[in-house]
Design a protein around this motif. Structure first.
Motif, PDB file in Angstrom:
ATOM      1  N   GLN A 518      41.777  44.245  33.130  1.00 18.36           N
ATOM      2  CA  GLN A 518      41.841  43.077  32.257  1.00 18.36           C
ATOM      3  C   GLN A 518      43.179  42.360  32.383  1.00 18.36           C
ATOM      4  O   GLN A 518      43.233  41.127  32.383  1.00 18.36           O
ATOM      5  N   ARG A 519      44.273  43.143  32.503  1.00 18.39           N
ATOM      6  CA  ARG A 519      45.584  42.511  32.647  1.00 18.39           C
ATOM      7  C   ARG A 519      45.679  41.701  33.941  1.00 18.39           C
ATOM      8  O   ARG A 519      46.208  40.593  33.963  1.00 18.39           O
ATOM      9  N   LEU A 520      45.169  42.274  35.033  1.00 20.21           N
ATOM     10  CA  LEU A 520      45.192  41.547  36.301  1.00 20.21           C
ATOM     11  C   LEU A 520      44.364  40.270  36.197  1.00 20.21           C
ATOM     12  O   LEU A 520      44.765  39.209  36.678  1.00 20.21           O
ATOM     13  N   HIS A 521      43.209  40.383  35.583  1.00 18.63           N
ATOM     14  CA  HIS A 521      42.327  39.216  35.415  1.00 18.63           C
ATOM     15  C   HIS A 521      43.071  38.093  34.691  1.00 18.63           C
ATOM     16  O   HIS A 521      43.010  36.920  35.093  1.00 18.63           O
ATOM     17  N   ARG A 522      43.783  38.412  33.640  1.00 16.79           N
ATOM     18  CA  ARG A 522      44.499  37.387  32.874  1.00 16.79           C
ATOM     19  C   ARG A 522      45.692  36.841  33.658  1.00 16.79           C
ATOM     20  O   ARG A 522      45.976  35.632  33.598  1.00 16.79           O
ATOM     21  N   ARG A 523      46.403  37.705  34.358  1.00 14.30           N
ATOM     22  CA  ARG A 523      47.545  37.228  35.136  1.00 14.30           C
ATOM     23  C   ARG A 523      47.101  36.248  36.219  1.00 14.30           C
ATOM     24  O   ARG A 523      47.754  35.229  36.456  1.00 14.30           O
ATOM     25  N   VAL A 524      46.004  36.568  36.874  1.00 14.99           N
ATOM     26  CA  VAL A 524      45.498  35.693  37.931  1.00 14.99           C
ATOM     27  C   VAL A 524      45.118  34.336  37.351  1.00 14.99           C
ATOM     28  O   VAL A 524      45.429  33.279  37.914  1.00 14.99           O
ATOM     29  N   GLY A 525      44.435  34.339  36.210  1.00 13.14           N
ATOM     30  CA  GLY A 525      44.055  33.071  35.595  1.00 13.14           C
ATOM     31  C   GLY A 525      45.254  32.232  35.213  1.00 13.14           C
ATOM     32  O   GLY A 525      45.281  31.014  35.443  1.00 13.14           O
ATOM     33  N   GLU A 679      50.059  38.517  42.309  1.00  7.16           N
ATOM     34  CA  GLU A 679      49.880  38.955  40.925  1.00  7.16           C
ATOM     35  C   GLU A 679      49.426  40.407  40.861  1.00  7.16           C
ATOM     36  O   GLU A 679      49.617  41.083  39.848  1.00  7.16           O
ATOM     37  N   ALA A 680      48.800  40.882  41.932  1.00 10.72           N
ATOM     38  CA  ALA A 680      48.398  42.293  42.004  1.00 10.72           C
ATOM     39  C   ALA A 680      49.466  43.152  42.674  1.00 10.72           C
ATOM     40  O   ALA A 680      49.259  44.360  42.862  1.00 10.72           O
ATOM     41  N   GLY A 681      50.576  42.543  43.049  1.00 14.24           N
ATOM     42  CA  GLY A 681      51.631  43.307  43.711  1.00 14.24           C
ATOM     43  C   GLY A 681      51.326  43.594  45.163  1.00 14.24           C
ATOM     44  O   GLY A 681      51.767  44.609  45.710  1.00 14.24           O
ATOM     45  N   VAL A 682      50.587  42.710  45.820  1.00 13.43           N
ATOM     46  CA  VAL A 682      50.149  42.922  47.197  1.00 13.43           C
ATOM     47  C   VAL A 682      50.622  41.745  48.048  1.00 13.43           C
ATOM     48  O   VAL A 682      50.541  40.592  47.622  1.00 13.43           O
ATOM     49  N   GLU A 683      51.105  42.033  49.228  1.00 13.92           N
ATOM     50  CA  GLU A 683      51.414  40.997  50.214  1.00 13.92           C
ATOM     51  C   GLU A 683      50.372  41.098  51.316  1.00 13.92           C
ATOM     52  O   GLU A 683      50.428  41.963  52.182  1.00 13.92           O
ATOM     53  N   PRO A 684      49.352  40.228  51.309  1.00 10.15           N
ATOM     54  CA  PRO A 684      48.232  40.397  52.246  1.00 10.15           C
ATOM     55  C   PRO A 684      48.611  40.020  53.665  1.00 10.15           C
ATOM     56  O   PRO A 684      49.547  39.248  53.914  1.00 10.15           O
ATOM     57  N   THR A 685      47.896  40.579  54.607  1.00 12.34           N
ATOM     58  CA  THR A 685      48.004  40.216  56.008  1.00 12.34           C
ATOM     59  C   THR A 685      46.958  39.159  56.314  1.00 12.34           C
ATOM     60  O   THR A 685      45.772  39.334  55.985  1.00 12.34           O
ATOM     61  N   GLN A 744      43.329  45.089  43.151  1.00 19.26           N
ATOM     62  CA  GLN A 744      43.874  45.981  42.122  1.00 19.26           C
ATOM     63  C   GLN A 744      44.111  47.378  42.705  1.00 19.26           C
ATOM     64  O   GLN A 744      45.137  48.010  42.415  1.00 19.26           O
ATOM     65  N   ARG A 745      43.169  47.850  43.497  1.00 19.81           N
ATOM     66  CA  ARG A 745      43.330  49.172  44.108  1.00 19.81           C
ATOM     67  C   ARG A 745      44.462  49.172  45.131  1.00 19.81           C
ATOM     68  O   ARG A 745      45.136  50.195  45.343  1.00 19.81           O
ATOM     69  N   ALA A 746      44.699  48.026  45.777  1.00 21.22           N
ATOM     70  CA  ALA A 746      45.747  47.957  46.788  1.00 21.22           C
ATOM     71  C   ALA A 746      47.130  47.808  46.172  1.00 21.22           C
ATOM     72  O   ALA A 746      48.130  48.207  46.776  1.00 21.22           O
ATOM     73  N   LEU A 750      51.537  48.634  37.471  1.00 16.21           N
ATOM     74  CA  LEU A 750      52.635  48.013  36.735  1.00 16.21           C
ATOM     75  C   LEU A 750      53.235  46.894  37.571  1.00 16.21           C
ATOM     76  O   LEU A 750      53.491  47.061  38.774  1.00 16.21           O
ATOM     77  N   VAL A 751      53.455  45.774  36.951  1.00 19.94           N
ATOM     78  CA  VAL A 751      54.100  44.657  37.628  1.00 19.94           C
ATOM     79  C   VAL A 751      55.604  44.826  37.473  1.00 19.94           C
ATOM     80  O   VAL A 751      56.124  44.888  36.355  1.00 19.94           O
ATOM     81  N   ARG A 752      56.278  44.913  38.579  1.00 16.93           N
ATOM     82  CA  ARG A 752      57.728  45.127  38.545  1.00 16.93           C
ATOM     83  C   ARG A 752      58.446  43.784  38.491  1.00 16.93           C
ATOM     84  O   ARG A 752      58.159  42.871  39.266  1.00 16.93           O
TER      85      ARG A 752
END
Length: 852
Positions: A518-525, A679-685, A744-746, A750-752
């Motif tokens: 839920q937190r990720l969902h709200r942060r993304v929005g 927002e999920a703490g991921v840097e995608p390729t 989220q799994r990747a 916690l957001v640093r």
């Protein structure tokens, strides 16, 4: 349900000073939705009297027939002389009794009556129709012709009951008993604390073997059928004025005496009835399910093809009525011929679900079906049949046949066990046992309790001890909606007054806050909204046409959909497997309405069936499902990942005095994906890809490390021109869709917060020449790894291609590298060494060389 106040007073001795508004307030307090109180005859003023037509003179020379009449109105005009009146109606003759309004009167709508000259004559008043008196439709469409027994000069306002108040009640599905004067009167009697004069308390003869034969083939669909016969009816008998007026006030049109009586009893007791012309019935009356392909012509003249689920009334020839909905035309009482002298009265009780489905299947809602599908008192059938017989004998001169048929399926009254303090717990108010018992008895329940527990309760100061004070409540037959203790608690609460409940906030249990998902969902929005995107919520339904427009291959997994059994639209019968159709539809609608610079986003579930889902067992209703049963239910559902998607069209940056604008392009869609991933703490390729519905040369695939393996999480880029054309979208429309659950799994739960250094930054630029097929992302990854911990950020700021300077098939990528240490100011040598290490690793992995 329209309830005339004058009719209601026959069953409840309401205070003489009570107005319709007062009764409305009382019934609303008791939980009924009384929408309006109609004031009939409020602006009506006499004299309005009974007159007798003495002479009629036809006036010639006018476009329409005009008659000059003299009418005897007795002493109502003060002289006793005949009243001269001009009238255009032609449905009366000399000697008829009519309703006359004299000069000085005021008709409904503020229409004042005065003597006036018209068609060469002076008219001293009017001969009235039902519409002019505000009586509603009586089917005659002309002047009111009264029965001959009414005396000349009689006050017609009282005779026609023109002054009254009518309560219009919106009856909710659980209060079907209020679709009758009997039910509303019971509520009014409780509200005023007055006794109820129950019209169903009649002496009913016992059933015998001499009644009209009835055969029930489906006792579940029809658990009670009462048949009574009346012979020797006067075919010329007409409904008296009081009966017609009550039907009109209740919103029904008078038809014929027998039909009017059945409608009157239905309004009075809530039990629908039907009258058959006995001479038109062949053999015994039966009740069964219709056979496939059977047809029936109903009273409205329509020929209907029946379903095998329809319950029908039959005789030896076949169906003669659609049970609980509408009778058949072959056995109706034909008032026009005036030949009906024997009738068979049907008062039955049918299964509510069966009647509701039949009415909807044939799109045939009737007064009878409205009552049956909400629940009719099965115990009232015999009384309703008796009441109908009594009125036919009284008003039509008939004779009640001694035979009484009553077919009843065995059943037991429904009982509910309820703790005496259950309403107290539900409402948060202490009512006490005595109040609970009294209120339940008022609605017709039979209440019994444990005497020992009651005595212990009294010794304990009026409160039950040990929680063992239980009431055994037998529910009345007219309340099929009362099925569990909470229903009984609601009855106590509403009768005690909802307005008396205290305004208290519920005390929530301590919780754990929002989940990581839920937190990720709200942060993304919030992040997308901050980047200029507008959220658009769409229905989760798609059709095959939308998948075709997206250009999906036949074997594309997104074409495997979960189809709804009862979809809202036949064009969109399935659950969505991608968010794009809904978002692109919203973009198309907004673009068509003049908004051309658009950036929309949506987060929500998509539905991906695996083909392994099994139909779960039906969950029990008498207990809480077990964990295994709930797990089996979850396993039967399709996979439902949460996704986020964006669509863009038009300008991404507006032009103005500050400079030129910029249209949105594929890079903006890719950046939106990066924004969501961050927002999920991921840097995608990011890698080039070919994937419908994107342009094959402007499509990026996004990867992230999920559970230790590089996993595709989404796509972004510009849509294929064929998709843009098929969906009527603006040119160069771009889109992005990624899987939030995978991100989220990747990422980290916690957001640093970013680390802020007080030391200055050292910036070094580097331009590398590589082969054109080499992705910029690979070069960037090598630079990032080679630069080590001192690298704070890296940004590609230029891409340059020139065959003369760089060579064929080569391109230049210019990066800005920012270096910073957390504990010191970097020297030029340290920054240069880190830059050279980054370039060396990029050269080793991608073949890059420094641009000279």
């Amino acid at each position: 349900m329209r309830v005339p106040l004058s009719w209601l007073r026959e069953y409840v001795d309401l205070p003489a000073t009570e107005t319709g508004r007062d009764v409305q307030a009382k019934l609303i307090s008791a939980g009924l939705e009384v929408e309006t109180v109609e004031q009939l005859g409020a602006d009506l003023k006499g004299p309005l009297v009974v007159g007798q037509v003495l002479t009629i003179e036809e006036l010639e020379g006018f476009k329409k027939p005009i008659r000059f009449c003299t009418v005897d109105v007795g002493q109502a005009n003060g002289t006793g002389e005949p009243q001269e009146i001009v009238c255009g109606a032609r449905n009366f003759a000399v000697g008829d009794k009519v309703v006359v309004v004299l000069p000085g009167a005021v008709l409904p709508g503020g229409f004042a009556i005065a003597a006036r000259k018209t068609y060469g004559k002076t008219s001293h008043g009017m001969i009235c129709s039902s519409d002019e008196l505000g009586m509603g439709d009586d089917g005659s469409h002309g002047i009111i012709v009264l029965p001959p027994e009414h005396e000349v000069g009689t006050d017609a306002i009282e005779l026609l009951q023109l002054v009254d108040e009518v309560l219009d009640i919106a009856v909710t599905p659980d209060r079907g008993y209020c679709l009758s004067l009997r039910g509303v009167a019971r509520e009014a009697a409780i509200a005023y604390g007055r006794p109820l004069l129950d019209p169903a308390l009649l002496d009913v003869p016992a059933p015998n073997a001499f009644g009209y034969p009835v055969q029930i083939a489906d006792p579940f669909g029809c658990d009670r059928f009462t048949a009574r016969t009346v012979t020797g009816l006067d075919p010329e008998a007409r409904s008296p004025i009081w009966l017609q007026r009550r039907l009109q006030k209740a919103g029904m049109r008078p038809i014929s005496l027998a039909v009017d009586i059945t409608n009157y009893v239905m309004l009075e007791l809530g039990q629908p009835l039907h009258a058959y012309d006995r001479s038109r019935i062949e053999g015994a009356i039966g009740v069964r399910r219709a056979e496939r392909g059977e047809k029936l012509t109903t009273l409205d003249g329509a020929t209907r093809t029946l379903s095998t689920d329809d319950l029908v009334i039959t005789d030896d020839r076949g169906p003669i009525g659609l049970a609980g909905v509408m009778g058949g035309a072959h056995t109706e009482i034909d008032d026009t011929e005036g030949t009906t002298t024997e009738v068979v009265i049907e008062a039955a009780h049918f299964d509510p679900v069966s009647i509701a489905r039949t009415a909807r299947r044939h799109k045939l809602s009737s007064e009878a079906s409205r009552r049956f599908e909400r629940g009719v008192d099965p115990q009232a059938a015999s009384a309703a049949a008796q009441r109908t017989v009594d009125l036919l004998v009284l008003l039509a001169g008939g004779t009640a046949d001694a035979g009484v048929t009553e077919v009843v399926a065995p059943s037991a009254p429904r009982t509910i066990t309820i703790p005496a303090d259950h309403p107290d717990k539900v409402a948060g108010v202490t009512y006490g046992r005595e109040t609970v018992v009294r209120r339940l008895q008022q609605i017709g329940c039979d209440v019994q309790g444990n005497a020992a527990a009651w005595n212990a309760s009294l010794r304990g100061g009026g409160r039950a001890t040990g929680g063992k004070d239980e009431l055994i409540v037998t529910v009345p037959s007219w309340r099929p909606d009362l099925t569990d203790p909470n229903d009984l608690a609601e009855e106590v609460i509403r009768l005690e007054g909802y307005e008396n409940l205290p305004s208290t906030l519920p005390r929530p249990l301590p919780g754990h806050g929002l989940t990581d998902r839920q937190r990720l969902h709200r942060r993304v929005g919030r992040a997308l909204a901050g980047a200029g995107y507008v959220e658009a919520l769409n229905y989760p339904f798609i059709g095959e046409a939308a998948l075709d427009q997206l250009g999906l291959d036949a074997d594309d997994p997104r074409r495997t959909v979960a189809t709804l059994v009862n979809p809202l639209s036949d064009e969109e019968p399935a659950l969505r497997t991608t968010l794009l159709p809904g978002l692109l539809g919203a973009l198309r609608r907004n673009d068509g309405r003049g908004s051309h610079d658009l950036a929309l986003f949506e987060t929500g579930l998509v539905f991906r069936p695996t083909g392994q889902e099994e139909i779960p067992a039906r969950l029990p209703a008498d207990r809480r499902p077990t964990g295994e049963e709930l797990a089996a239910l979850d396993a039967a559902l399709p996979h439902q990942p949460r996704r986020v998607a964006v669509v863009l069209a038009g300008a991404r940056e507006q032009a103005g005095w500050w400079g030129k604008g910029r249209p949105s392009d594929w890079a903006d869609a890719v950046e939106a994906a990066r924004l969501v991933a961050r927002e999920a703490g991921v840097e995608p390729t990011v890698r080039a890809d070919q994937h419908a519905p994107w342009h094959p040369g402007r499509c990026a695939a996004l990867y992230a490390e999920v559970d230790g393996a590089e996993t595709l999480v989404g796509h972004a880029g510009e849509l294929h021109p064929r998709v843009v054309k098929a969906m009527h979208l603006p040119e160069r429309t771009c889109a992005m869709e990624v899987d939030l659950d995978l991100l989220q799994r990747a990422g980290e739960a916690l957001v640093r917060a970013p680390r802020i250094s007080t030391f200055p930054v050292a910036t070094q630029d580097v331009a590398l020449v590589v082969d054109k097929p080499v992705p910029a992302a690979e070069v960037e990854a090598a630079l990032r790894e080679g630069a080590g911990e001192l690298l704070e950020s890296i940004r590609l700021f230029d891409v340059y291609e020139n065959a003369e300077q760089l060579g064929d098939g080569r391109k230049s990528l210019a990066y800005a590298l920012r270096f910073r240490a957390a504990d010191r100011t970097l020297t030029v040598d340290e920054a240069t060494a880190a830059r050279e290490a980054a370039v060396a690793l990029a050269a080793e992995r991608t073949g890059a060389v420094l641009r000279g």
